[in-house]
Design a protein around this motif. Sequence first.
Motif, short mmCIF file in Angstrom:
data_model
loop_
_atom_site.label_atom_id
_atom_site.label_comp_id
_atom_site.label_asym_id
_atom_site.label_seq_id
_atom_site.Cartn_x
_atom_site.Cartn_y
_atom_site.Cartn_z
N THR A 34 0.81 -1.21 0.00
CA THR A 34 0.00 0.00 0.00
C THR A 34 0.84 1.26 0.00
O THR A 34 0.51 2.22 -0.69
CB THR A 34 -0.93 0.04 1.22
N THR A 37 2.02 2.23 -3.43
CA THR A 37 0.87 2.49 -4.30
C THR A 37 0.22 3.82 -3.93
O THR A 37 -0.13 4.62 -4.80
CB THR A 37 -0.17 1.37 -4.17
N ALA A 38 0.05 4.03 -2.62
CA ALA A 38 -0.57 5.28 -2.17
C ALA A 38 0.29 6.47 -2.57
O ALA A 38 -0.22 7.52 -2.97
CB ALA A 38 -0.77 5.26 -0.66
N VAL A 136 -6.30 -3.53 -0.79
CA VAL A 136 -5.11 -2.72 -1.10
C VAL A 136 -5.49 -1.50 -1.92
O VAL A 136 -5.06 -0.38 -1.63
CB VAL A 136 -4.08 -3.58 -1.87
N ALA A 140 -5.14 2.36 -0.93
CA ALA A 140 -4.33 3.24 -1.78
C ALA A 140 -5.12 4.48 -2.18
O ALA A 140 -4.59 5.59 -2.20
CB ALA A 140 -3.85 2.50 -3.02
N GLY A 144 -3.86 7.67 -0.76
CA GLY A 144 -3.35 8.46 -1.87
C GLY A 144 -3.78 9.91 -1.75
O GLY A 144 -3.02 10.82 -2.04
#
Lengths: 285, 268
Positions: A34, A37-38, A136, A140, A144
């Motif tokens: 994560t 990705t975030a 996930v 994210a 994010g």
Amino acid sequence: MLFGLKWLSCYLTTGKHMAFYGSFGTVLLLLAITAPTALLFGFGGAMLARVRFLPASLLGKTYIALVRGVPDIAFFLFFVIALDQALEWLMHKAKCPEWDEPIRQGSDFIVCQAAKVPPGSAPQWLHETYGFALAVITFAIVFGAFAANVLFGAMRAVPHDQLETAAAYGMTQRQTFWRVLVPQMWIYALPGLSNLWMVLIKATPLLFLLGVEDIVYWARDLGGAKTPRFTDYPHGDWRMWYFLALLVFYLVFTRISEIVLDRLMRRLSVGQAISGGDAKRRAGA
Amino acid sequence: MSCWDIIADYGLRSLGIGERLLPRDNFTLCHHFTLIGSGLLWNIYFGTLALISGFFLAVAVALGKASRNIVLRKLAGWFVLVFRGSPLFIQFFFAYFLFLSLKGVHPVFSPFTSAWLGALVVLFLNTAAYSAEIFYGALRSIPRGDLEAADAYGMSGWPRFRRITYPTMLRLAWPAYTNEAIFLFHATTLVFFSGFPAWQQKGDSLYYASYLADKTFNPFIPYPVLAGYFILLTLVIIAIFGAINTRLNRHLPRPMRPRLRFRPNLIR
């Protein structure tokens, strides 16, 4: 019959307990996937919010504002179903164009067999992986937005002279962004990002709400009172102790992260033209 | 069935007043707004009481953390570390099972196993820890000149605290404390998902939102409705705290007054 320490050592190494220890791995895996990705989502969001084209920058800013203004757990519960349905709807449109019944019939959401995600015949591990992947992506999306907020601020914190100098050297917008702005923004972003990391750690137990068999699930399962009929290791209601163990786990984990991030900050502040990374850190924390 | 009937039936459902059975089908928009709004009462209850009671403990803990007495300092430091360093979700679970075992020891503890008291205690301690850290930071950034001026006037001890230290601390901490308040109200949605049972389906707004999403299998209506309510709630909190902020800074010339900024970007 076993007693004392020996009983405990046997009890703590049953198959279910092994699954419990494994679920700590699930949490760490989630964090490991994560976090980058975030950061990627956040970078995209921050770039979008900076763009001169109004609809794009509005979209970026709405994404940031909306995710922050509403309780996060509502987003978690929302996205898990919403993403699943969106995916099935897309598959449905692609695979069964001749289908003429409505998808929403009263309280049901009906798509054709071929559009089921994952397919009904899929093995158990695929279902579990799919659930984990949804979790996930949800994490994210939510984190994010937080990261986008931090990075957006960091991009604005880079001294404007630097960008003007780059322009004076004849760099294009794109070159200025990638060669001058991005390398310099990290030092400004780090306090916010390390804060975010702490928050991300503390959000991991919410995995339980997304239907993943994580540490909270196992702690509830293992801690519940057991009678001799169903297990070789009967005991009363021990859930309190299991959750105490989780509490300690998180305390230790956040404390270690704090120490590591502190060191990283000190390392990165060396040679930076800001008046002490220390003052920045205090301001950001 | 008109919307007024629905409001009459379910408007106070979260408190156990009105229709006993939750609707099972034919959900209208009105159902969504009424039920989720009814659940919001619990969020307001938890948030308001925890905030008010937590404020006093937070000031005490902040003073303890800044005190010269090493025992007090350590105690306050540990309190803050434990509640800020672990997830609120796990704290709820732990507290619930702790109260459950204590209930077996003495019946005094049985009300603590229900959400209205047990979860309130956890939220109270939690927000006290977070706010204490904010107040402690403010306490340490009180301008030295202010304290020296107090000394010069011959103030010390309680008068100095009451007239100089405390108002300045509050003034400096207020913007950050506003965010903490917003974020406490968001945290109240965790209560009914973390061990504490929603007895007779009397739950908070998120509990009803997820009930509706489960029943209709359509998350696109209940959650946006919930989001709308929370944005309204956030605006109300900002308005109230903004008014207090203006009052705290009323002696300052206008351009020097700190503005409140809305940036609640944390989960616990």
